[in-house]
Design an enzyme around this catalytic site. Structure first.
Site: not given
Ligand code: 13P
Ligand code: G3H
Ligand code: ZN
Length: 315
Positions: A81-82, A210, A213, A253, A259
């Site tokens: 991710d990212h 993305h 949530s 996502n 959390r």
């Molecule tokens: P949220 O912060 O809305 O859960 O998004 C998570 C996300 O985009 C992870 O890449």
């Molecule tokens: O978009 C980011 C995700 O919620 C991951 O969060 O980089 O703090 O692990 P993190």
């Molecule tokens: Zn993201």
């Protein structure tokens, strides 16, 4: 069974979205697998750079491999991710990941294409697929903070050019969501007009949302009642997921909501048991609650009950 993200996308496109859930530890891993099996749903495990650094990148890999043995019926992909360019290469070389995300969305258009294309070439050579991002979500993301005013929705015409020139396999689009628990101040809906134009320009191409949530208000209230301070936390309306899936969103996502479950369970447990110090007590409650939460989320995504059809599709 770990499968390629590409196959999951082919099976889901236009019908449902696959939940892409971030994990960081053992309890999330257990809850994630149990929840997805409860709802018979395929899923994507997301590992961020922060998650890889939290302990050691090999720890999550070992946990996921163990979960694959413990839950042999599960069908899932493992996704970075990212990622930045270097982390993408590290994951591609590892032989463990199904796909990577190169996030150069903060770069100018041409530079974003250039970086994405380099990662695509390296990934395709090893049989992995690549998610890229165009447009800018608001909110807080690892290392980068984007204010509401800086956030930019994805330009549908640029999206087509970006995909054609970079060769990416899926595209994260900015259509009104943002990362974290404080997504917006008033009320808000997804920009379906923009999404539908992107789909017209890129028919059949998997899109990713993305920052999805929902930040359930009941969860926020329970956290605040148990000593938390999350005033004004707000998220996206999960009832819009299925409509987004019809318009080509194939991966959604979600991290923050998980959390919040962790925070609520632990705050409430220690408030009710001030004498407690056995970490397994709240841990056991958390795993059950996390599984329930995943199963409920899959209902909103439309991925519930898709496992048998997917197994047939995979052959
Ligand atoms: P949220 O912060 O809305 O859960 O998004 C998570 C996300 O985009 C992870 O890449
Ligand atoms: O978009 C980011 C995700 O919620 C991951 O969060 O980089 O703090 O692990 P993190
Ligand atoms: Zn993201």
């Amino acid at each position: 069974m770990i499968v390629t993200t590409k196959k999951l996308f082919e099976a889901a496109y236009g019908n449902y979205a696959i939940g892409a859930y971030n994990i960081n530890n053992l309890e999330q891993t257990m809850g994630l697998f149990e929840g997805n099996l409860m709802s018979k749903a395929p899923f994507i495990i997301q590992i961020s750079r922060g998650a890889r650094d939290y302990t050691n990148k090999l720890m999550l890999q070992a946990l996921i491999n163990a979960a694959d043995e413990v839950f042999p019926e599960a069908i899932f992909a493992v996704h970075l991710d990212h990622g930045d360019e270097q982390t993408c290469y590290d994951c591609i070389e590892s032989g463990f990941y199904s796909s990577v995300m190169i996030d150069a969305s903060h770069e100018p258009f041409e530079k974003n294409i250039e970086i994405t294309k380099r990662v695509v070439d390296a990934a395709h050579a090893k049989g992995l697929v690549v998610e890229a991002e165009l447009g800018q979500l608001g909110g807080v993301e690892e290392h980068i903070k984007v204010s509401e005013s800086e956030a930019r929705l994805t330009n549908p015409d640029q999206a087509k050019e970006f995909v054609d020139r970079s060769g990416c396999d899926s595209l994260a689009v900015a259509i009104g969501t943002s990362h974290g628990a404080f997504k917006f101040s008033g009320s808000q809906s997804l920009h379906f007009d923009v999404l539908s134009q992107i789909q017209k320009n890129l028919p059949g191409f998997p899109l990713v949302m993305h920052g999805s949530s929902s930040v359930p208000q009941e969860e926020v209230e329970r956290i605040n009642k148990a000593g938390g301070k999350l005033q004004g936390a707000k998220g996206v309306d999960a009832n819009e997921f299925k409509q987004a899936a019809k318009l080509g969103v194939t991966k959604i996502n979600i991290d923050t909501d998980g959390r919040l479950v962790w925070t609520r369970v632990h705050r409430e447990y220690f408030m009710e048991h001030p004498e407690g110090f056995d970490l397994r007590k709240p841990g056991t409650i958390f795993m059950k609650e996390y599984a329930k939460y995943i199963a409920a989320k899959n209902e909103k995504l439309g991925s519930t009950g898709q496992l048998d059809a997917l197994r047939k599709f995979l052959g």
